[in-house]
Write a protein that holds these residues in place. Structure first.
Motif, short mmCIF file in Angstrom:
data_model
loop_
_atom_site.label_atom_id
_atom_site.label_comp_id
_atom_site.label_asym_id
_atom_site.label_seq_id
_atom_site.Cartn_x
_atom_site.Cartn_y
_atom_site.Cartn_z
N TYR A 195 -5.64 29.06 6.57
CA TYR A 195 -4.32 29.67 6.39
C TYR A 195 -3.58 29.09 5.19
CZ TYR A 195 -2.60 25.57 8.98
OH TYR A 195 -2.31 24.29 9.42
N VAL A 252 0.43 23.75 13.49
CA VAL A 252 0.84 25.13 13.26
C VAL A 252 0.21 26.01 14.35
CG1 VAL A 252 0.87 27.08 11.65
CG2 VAL A 252 0.98 24.73 10.77
N GLN A 298 -1.18 29.12 16.31
CA GLN A 298 -1.74 30.38 15.83
C GLN A 298 -2.32 31.16 17.01
OE1 GLN A 298 -4.51 29.27 12.51
NE2 GLN A 298 -3.52 27.29 12.80
N MET A 305 4.22 29.44 11.90
CA MET A 305 3.43 29.92 10.76
C MET A 305 4.33 30.66 9.78
SD MET A 305 0.37 30.35 9.36
CE MET A 305 -0.89 30.15 10.61
N GLY A 335 -1.58 32.43 4.77
CA GLY A 335 -0.94 32.46 6.07
C GLY A 335 -0.40 33.83 6.46
N PRO A 377 1.58 34.36 14.12
CA PRO A 377 2.28 33.14 14.55
C PRO A 377 2.57 33.14 16.05
CG PRO A 377 3.84 34.68 13.61
CD PRO A 377 2.48 35.32 13.45
#
Length: 328
Positions: free
Chosen positions: A26, A159, A161, A188, A194, A199
């Motif tokens: 990402y 992060v 995901q 995110m 990304g 997210p």
């Protein structure tokens, strides 16, 4: 130093290299991004000169970042030299952790105030996949070494995901149960690579953490960092959990930061191209007073806020898309 909105600008993230020893999916394409030549990046002497000027303007806190800052030779020594400057109160680092254990003695000796370590999964195979070859064990060794070395603040940056690590976020949070560290979850950002990842919103994550650990006590974060994290302490936890919701709950009205890219461009906001070419000023014979005045003029025009989540960002490269750029 204040901008036109009277925000107190006292924190800067300094990228000392655009190079990285990972290729996180990402963050950048598999082939990486075209690297700057050695002559294009600021020398440590140039960074230190800027730090002296910025210190006189009120910049007190520094985050050393990249790329991966520990791949640049002499990073710990730069931190020590920054710490020795009279106006600087704090110098911290953001790292992927692969080189952290071996460089910790020098970082400790330099007076490092905090280490932010990027870690999105505790599964070795998934870590190898998302980083395109990284070794999870080395990162975990770096975390433990930082704690053993009594670095004042150790933080894990994760992060979340959808479809990748959403099922193990509570396991990552448990790293803070018996350790004096903070696990921070960063939304995110629609930056670079990304943009193609789904997210997990901060509100959704907060519900999940509350379901797993019970009511979360919000903790005053004045002494915990330089950024927008909201911190919580679940019952029975030694450490803390932090949420950085820069998209769903933008913190622009209290933004206190600037960014200096590896090639010497002062960015006022991660979203915009706008800023100041400090490298040209440094290398064209400008005096400290002239550079200081240029910085003041530029900072005065710092944008009101970003527009992530509304439309595509203007610059898809944006410091190689480091999600940790929103972590303090």
């Amino acid at each position: 130093m204040q901008d036109k909105l009277l925000r107190n600008i006292n924190y800067i993230r300094v990228s000392i290299t655009d190079r990285c020893n990972l290729r996180c999916r990402y963050c950048m394409p598999e082939q990486g991004v075209e690297s700057l030549s050695h002559g294009e990046i600021l020398s440590f002497e140039e960074i230190l000169r800027l730090a002296r000027i910025l210190g006189e303007l009120g910049i007190r806190r520094y985050k050393i970042t990249g790329g991966e800052p520990l791949v640049r030779r002499g990073c710990p020594e730069l931190i020590g030299r920054l710490k020795a400057l009279p106006d600087i109160e704090q110098v911290t680092i953001t790292t992927n952790g692969l080189l952290l254990k071996e460089q910790l003695p020098r970082l400790k000796a330099a007076g490092l105030d905090a280490a932010n370590i990027s870690l999105d999964t505790l599964d070795a195979d998934k870590y190898r996949y998302i980083t395109r070859g990284g070794e999870l064990a080395r990162v975990l060794e770096g975390v433990e070494a930082a704690l053993d070395a009594a670095i004042p603040k150790v933080k894990i940056n994760c992060v979340p995901q959808q479809g990748f690590n959403e099922d193990e976020l509570t396991d990552l949070a448990l790293l803070a149960k018996d350790r004096p560290l903070s696990v921070r979850f960063i939304e995110m950002m629609p930056i670079g690579e990304g943009c193609g990842y789904a997210p997990v919103s901060g509100d959704r994550l907060l519900e999940r953490l509350t379901g797993a650990f019970g009511p979360l006590e919000q903790v005053c974060a004045n002494n915990l960092g330089n950024g927008p994290a909201v911190y919580y302490r679940p019952a029975g936890f030694l450490g803390l959990l932090g949420l950085i919701n820069a998209v769903s709950h933008a913190f622009c009205e209290r933004c206190n930061r600037l960014r200096l890219t590896a090639d010497g461009f002062l960015k006022l906001c991660l979203y915009y191209h706008d800023g100041l070419d400090l490298k040209t000023l440094l290398r064209s014979g400008a005096t400290d007073r002239e550079i200081s005045a240029a910085i003041r003029r530029s900072v005065a025009e710092k944008p009101l806020g970003h527009h992530f989540g509304e439309r595509q960002p203007l610059d898809k490269r944006l410091e190689a898309g480091r999600m940790s750029d929103f972590g303090g």
